[in-house]
Design a protein around this motif. Structure first.
Motif, short mmCIF file in Angstrom:
data_model
loop_
_atom_site.label_atom_id
_atom_site.label_comp_id
_atom_site.label_asym_id
_atom_site.label_seq_id
_atom_site.Cartn_x
_atom_site.Cartn_y
_atom_site.Cartn_z
N VAL A 369 -18.69 25.66 -26.46
CA VAL A 369 -17.79 24.54 -26.69
C VAL A 369 -16.81 24.92 -27.79
CG1 VAL A 369 -17.64 22.08 -27.20
CG2 VAL A 369 -19.68 22.98 -26.13
N VAL A 370 -15.54 24.57 -27.60
CA VAL A 370 -14.50 24.81 -28.61
C VAL A 370 -13.72 23.53 -28.83
CG1 VAL A 370 -14.27 27.25 -28.05
CG2 VAL A 370 -12.87 25.59 -26.84
N ALA A 371 -13.18 23.38 -30.05
CA ALA A 371 -12.32 22.25 -30.38
C ALA A 371 -10.90 22.57 -29.95
CB ALA A 371 -12.37 21.94 -31.87
N GLN A 380 -17.19 25.09 -21.58
CA GLN A 380 -17.09 26.08 -20.52
C GLN A 380 -18.49 26.61 -20.23
OE1 GLN A 380 -14.22 29.08 -21.58
NE2 GLN A 380 -12.50 27.66 -21.53
N TRP A 381 -18.73 27.01 -18.96
CA TRP A 381 -20.06 27.44 -18.57
C TRP A 381 -20.01 28.21 -17.26
CZ3 TRP A 381 -18.14 22.52 -18.12
CH2 TRP A 381 -18.03 22.01 -16.83
N ARG A 419 -16.08 24.77 -13.83
CA ARG A 419 -16.55 25.72 -14.85
C ARG A 419 -16.06 25.33 -16.24
NH1 ARG A 419 -19.18 26.34 -11.14
NH2 ARG A 419 -19.57 28.21 -9.89
N GLN A 420 -15.35 24.23 -16.37
CA GLN A 420 -14.89 23.77 -17.67
C GLN A 420 -14.60 22.28 -17.58
OE1 GLN A 420 -12.32 26.75 -17.07
NE2 GLN A 420 -10.49 25.60 -16.60
N PHE A 421 -14.65 21.64 -18.74
CA PHE A 421 -14.43 20.20 -18.77
C PHE A 421 -13.97 19.83 -20.18
CE2 PHE A 421 -15.82 15.76 -19.31
CZ PHE A 421 -15.18 15.19 -18.20
N VAL A 422 -12.95 18.96 -20.26
CA VAL A 422 -12.41 18.52 -21.54
C VAL A 422 -12.89 17.11 -21.83
CG1 VAL A 422 -10.31 17.97 -22.84
CG2 VAL A 422 -10.38 20.01 -21.36
N VAL A 423 -13.47 16.91 -22.99
CA VAL A 423 -13.91 15.60 -23.45
C VAL A 423 -12.90 15.11 -24.49
CG1 VAL A 423 -15.74 14.28 -24.56
CG2 VAL A 423 -16.31 16.21 -23.08
N GLY A 424 -12.26 14.00 -24.23
CA GLY A 424 -11.25 13.47 -25.13
C GLY A 424 -11.69 12.18 -25.81
N GLY A 425 -10.76 11.61 -26.59
CA GLY A 425 -11.03 10.35 -27.26
C GLY A 425 -11.99 10.46 -28.43
N LEU A 426 -12.07 11.65 -29.06
CA LEU A 426 -12.98 11.86 -30.18
C LEU A 426 -12.27 11.59 -31.51
CD1 LEU A 426 -14.69 15.13 -28.90
CD2 LEU A 426 -15.29 12.75 -28.42
N LYS A 427 -13.03 11.62 -32.58
CA LYS A 427 -12.48 11.35 -33.91
C LYS A 427 -12.06 12.65 -34.58
CE LYS A 427 -15.33 7.23 -34.68
NZ LYS A 427 -16.36 6.60 -35.54
N VAL A 449 -28.49 22.87 -27.71
CA VAL A 449 -27.48 21.96 -28.28
C VAL A 449 -26.53 22.76 -29.16
CG1 VAL A 449 -27.10 19.93 -29.71
CG2 VAL A 449 -29.08 20.02 -28.17
N LEU A 450 -25.25 22.61 -28.90
CA LEU A 450 -24.22 23.28 -29.70
C LEU A 450 -23.45 22.25 -30.52
CD1 LEU A 450 -22.75 25.80 -27.09
CD2 LEU A 450 -24.58 26.18 -28.74
N SER A 451 -23.04 22.64 -31.72
CA SER A 451 -22.25 21.77 -32.58
C SER A 451 -20.81 22.24 -32.60
CB SER A 451 -22.80 21.78 -34.01
OG SER A 451 -24.11 21.23 -34.04
N VAL A 452 -19.90 21.30 -32.62
CA VAL A 452 -18.47 21.60 -32.69
C VAL A 452 -17.80 20.52 -33.52
CG1 VAL A 452 -17.97 20.36 -30.55
CG2 VAL A 452 -16.41 22.15 -31.32
N THR A 453 -16.80 20.90 -34.29
CA THR A 453 -16.08 19.95 -35.15
C THR A 453 -14.63 19.88 -34.72
OG1 THR A 453 -17.53 20.45 -37.02
CG2 THR A 453 -15.44 19.38 -37.52
N THR A 454 -14.15 18.68 -34.46
CA THR A 454 -12.75 18.52 -34.10
C THR A 454 -11.87 18.84 -35.30
OG1 THR A 454 -12.92 16.17 -34.64
CG2 THR A 454 -13.19 16.79 -32.33
N LYS A 455 -10.63 19.16 -35.04
CA LYS A 455 -9.71 19.55 -36.12
C LYS A 455 -9.30 18.33 -36.93
CE LYS A 455 -7.91 23.55 -33.63
NZ LYS A 455 -6.70 24.25 -33.12
#
Length: 703
Positions: A369-371, A380-381, A419-427, A449-455
């Motif tokens: 997962v990437v921000a 992506q997977w 093979r990829q998906f974008v999740v939007g509407g985050l903080k 479980v992977l951690s990712v931080t939005t910009k």
């Protein structure tokens, strides 16, 4: 209105209305014999006026089958037969119908419905069936005093042959003139074949007889049980020759036994491989086939499949996951002289099968997962290992857990190829925990479980140059919590001046809402505000100039300029497109985004892999002036995924574009050119207009 049609070509339609035709009324049994049932009923209201009767015909369909109480051992469904009775005239109110070819001492279930046939419509308007009625045929068939026999060319098949009757102590034949199915049924019933006739065989196909031709112009009705009930010319009064001798094939009771040893060799989640002992069909059979029936416990009806000739196995597909099925099979035989009628054997003992209710045993591979920005992340997977899927992947589920006590949100992707998906509407600037799984009929295990931080912000200003020509103090500031910037420009030591802001091309800047604002302070100081409240954007990048001019004639002038570069790395190119595909190579093209954020792109990097594999091949240092590249040494007829990355003058790297999927051609095929209209994004992939052209001159190169 520009059609070229006249009103003689006006179109109409007839709609199916389930409630238009009710069931027939007052169904009564008039008479039963050992082989027939005579019914009478009152016609339903058909809503036909006199103007419609000229082109409309009305029929009544009688469905009948052996009662379940008389069903054969093995739990098979009784065979549903049908007889059609035509109403003449169509609005006839009292109808009578005779069902023939029945077995004696047998209970039948019957029901009736009306059907309207329009001459200009290929489908019938059908009514509602009556409730089933139960009728028992008579116990004893009528006894004939006329000796009848079949002269069969094959002793092992005594139910077929040339018809011969004995009159005045001499055997003779029957002429084929006017000899119909009803006549053949009477002959078969007299010989003990209570299921009636399969077909009439004319032209002495069973060989020419000897002696007189005793019967000609035989005509039997549905109710007739023996030849004495039928009409025919006087004994021996005929012009027929023995080349006109008629024969018949009757329906024997137990000629074809059940198929043996029906087993399920492979049971999957949606298919079953069946195998059985190949049936020993008669050598003179024109067609040798099998008739398979199956039904899930949850189904309301039985499904039927006719199988190919001379096979001993079949894969039954499109089954429901985790369902219980009852399956049986029987032989179907057609003789050369009966092209449209079949003899059926008994169904095999029912086979009970339960399809697998399984799920993948391993999670998707290469999950990361990437921000993407302050409000979106991209997962992506690759698919789970092939030996762990257990069925057909129907899609994927992605789980996102927000900060603090926010509940987990599930995103379902109903696409096995995704093979990829974008999740939007985050903080912005928030940490999220992500995992995913693949599912068939059931869910597989989750990934780690992977951690990712939005910009914190989509674009942070990066000031490359803030040059000062003359004297004065200027500064660039950012307000806390505001993603925009403020640039203050004062007159310095110059008095009696005006201050203005300009683009690099000399055009004076005018306020544009939140995009650009100007604020005046004392001492002729003018502040330029870019993106306050809405944040910096890529298109805000560029050169800005502040100029202070003395009001008096020939006054002094000072200029201050700075170049604003938005973001700490260039944006990625537009998603690549395949513009030419061969069997061993593919040419990809891409474009720079409309706004580059002020980053000067000097080169591109390209990576590709086989389908969803994350084992990338990377091509670095593609000239930044190029917008296409040809990948060589690919495998024919193989799916690939490719993406592109931009590199700036300061060696800052953009994100890779979302993957573009293509499949190379099989060996020896022409190259395919793809001309794409517009810019392609992942969401718009299926909406693009494409045109494919073949260039067969490239065949040699492709090979």
């Amino acid at each position: 209105g520009d059609t070229g049609c006249g009103h003689e070509r006006d179109v109409g339609l007839i709609c199916q209305n389930d409630d238009l035709i009710g069931p027939p009324q007052e169904v009564t049994v008039v008479e039963t014999t050992s082989t027939t049932i005579t019914l009478q009923w009152q016609a339903p209201e058909l809503y036909l006026d006199e103007t419609q009767l000229g082109g409309v015909s009305v029929e009544y369909r009688i469905n009948y089958a052996v009662n379940q109480d008389s069903e054969e051992e093995g739990g098979n469904q009784p065979e549903m037969l049908a007889d059609i009775i035509e109403a003449n005239p169509p609005n006839r109110l009292l109808m009578t119908g005779v069902i023939a070819g029945l077995s004696n001492s047998t209970r039948y279930l019957l029901r009736i419905r009306a059907e309207i046939l329009y001459p200009y419509c290929s489908s019938d308007l059908v009514g509602v069936y009556t409730s089933y009625i139960s009728v028992l045929t008579s116990a004893q068939p009528k006894i004939s005093t006329l000796p009848v026999r079949l002269m069969s060319p094959r002793p092992q098949e005594p139910f077929m042959g040339r018809i011969e009757v004995s009159y005045d102590s001499q055997w003779g034949t029957v002429c084929e003139d006017g000899f119909s199915y009803h006549d053949a049924r009477v002959v078969c019933n007299m010989l003990g074949y209570q299921k009636g006739a399969l077909c009439v065989v004319g032209n002495a196909k069973f060989g020419e007889g000897t002696g007189p031709v005793w019967l000609d112009r035989v005509t039997c009705s549905k109710k007739d049980e023996v030849l004495e009930d039928c009409s025919f010319s006087d004994w021996g009064n005929t012009s027929c020759q023995h080349s006109d001798d008629v024969g018949v094939i009757c329906k024997p009771d137990n000629f074809l036994g059940p198929v043996q040893n029906l087993v399920a060799e492979e049971i999957g989640s949606s298919s079953v491989l069946l195998r059985w002992d190949n049936y020993d069909f008669p050598p003179d059979a024109h067609s040798r086939r099998y008739y398979l029936q199956y039904r899930a416990d949850s189904d309301l009806y039985t499904r039927i499949k006719r199988l190919a000739d001379n096979t001993d196995h079949y894969r039954l597909t499109e089954l429901t996951f985790g369902a219980n099925y009852t399956i049986s099979i029987r032989a179907e035989l057609r003789y050369t002289y009966c092209r449209y009628s079949s003899l059926f054997g008994k169904f095999s003992a029912p086979l009970r099968v339960t399809t697998k209710k399984t799920a993948p045993t391993k999670p998707p591979t290469q999950f990361h997962v990437v921000a993407l920005n302050s409000t979106s992340i991209e997962a992506q997977w690759g698919p789970p290992p092939a030996d762990s899927i257990n069925g057909e992947i129907l899609g994927y589920r992605i789980f996102v857990q927000g900060p603090l006590s926010e509940s987990e949100v599930e995103h379902t992707i109903v696409d096995s190829r995704a093979r990829q998906f974008v999740v939007g509407g985050l903080k912005p600037g928030s940490s999220y925990k992500c995992s995913m799984l693949a599912y068939t009929i059931g869910d597989g295990p989750r990934t780690v479980v992977l951690s990712v931080t939005t910009k914190d912000s989509d674009y942070i200003p990066y000031i490359v140059k803030f040059g000062i020509m003359g004297t004065g103090i200027d500064k660039v500031t950012r307000e806390s919590g505001d993603p925009g910037i403020k640039v203050l420009c004062g007159p310095g030591v110059i008095n009696d001046v005006t201050v203005g802001w300009y683009y690099g091309n000399g055009t004076e800047i005018a306020p544009q809402g939140k995009d650009l604002q100007l604020a005046t302070y004392p001492n002729h100081t003018l502040e330029l505000r870019i993106g306050l409240g809405r944040g910096l954007r890529l298109c805000d990048a560029g050169t800005y100039v502040c100029e202070a001019k003395q009001v008096s004639q020939n006054g002094q002038s000072q200029k201050r300029e700075f170049t604003l570069v938005v973001g700490d790395h260039p944006p990625p190119p537009e998603r690549p497109l395949a513009i030419k595909i061969r069997s061993k190579s593919a040419t990809l093209a891409w474009e720079e985004p409309a706004c580059t954020g002020g980053h000067t792109v000097t080169e591109f990097n390209l990576r590709y892999s086989v389908d969803s594999s994350m084992d990338f091949m990377v091509i670095n240092g593609i000239d930044g002036a190029r917008r296409s590249y040809t990948i060589d040494s690919l495998e024919p007829d193989t799916p690939y995924m490719v993406s592109v990355q931009a590199v700036s003058f300061y060696h800052q790297l953009s994100n890779f574009t979302p993957g573009y999927y293509f499949t190379t051609l099989p060996p020896g095929m022409c190259a395919v050119w793809i001309i794409t209209v517009g810019h392609r994004t992942f969401a718009e992939e299926n909406q693009l207009m494409t045109e494919q052209k073949h260039r067969c001159s490239d065949i040699v190169a492709d090979r």
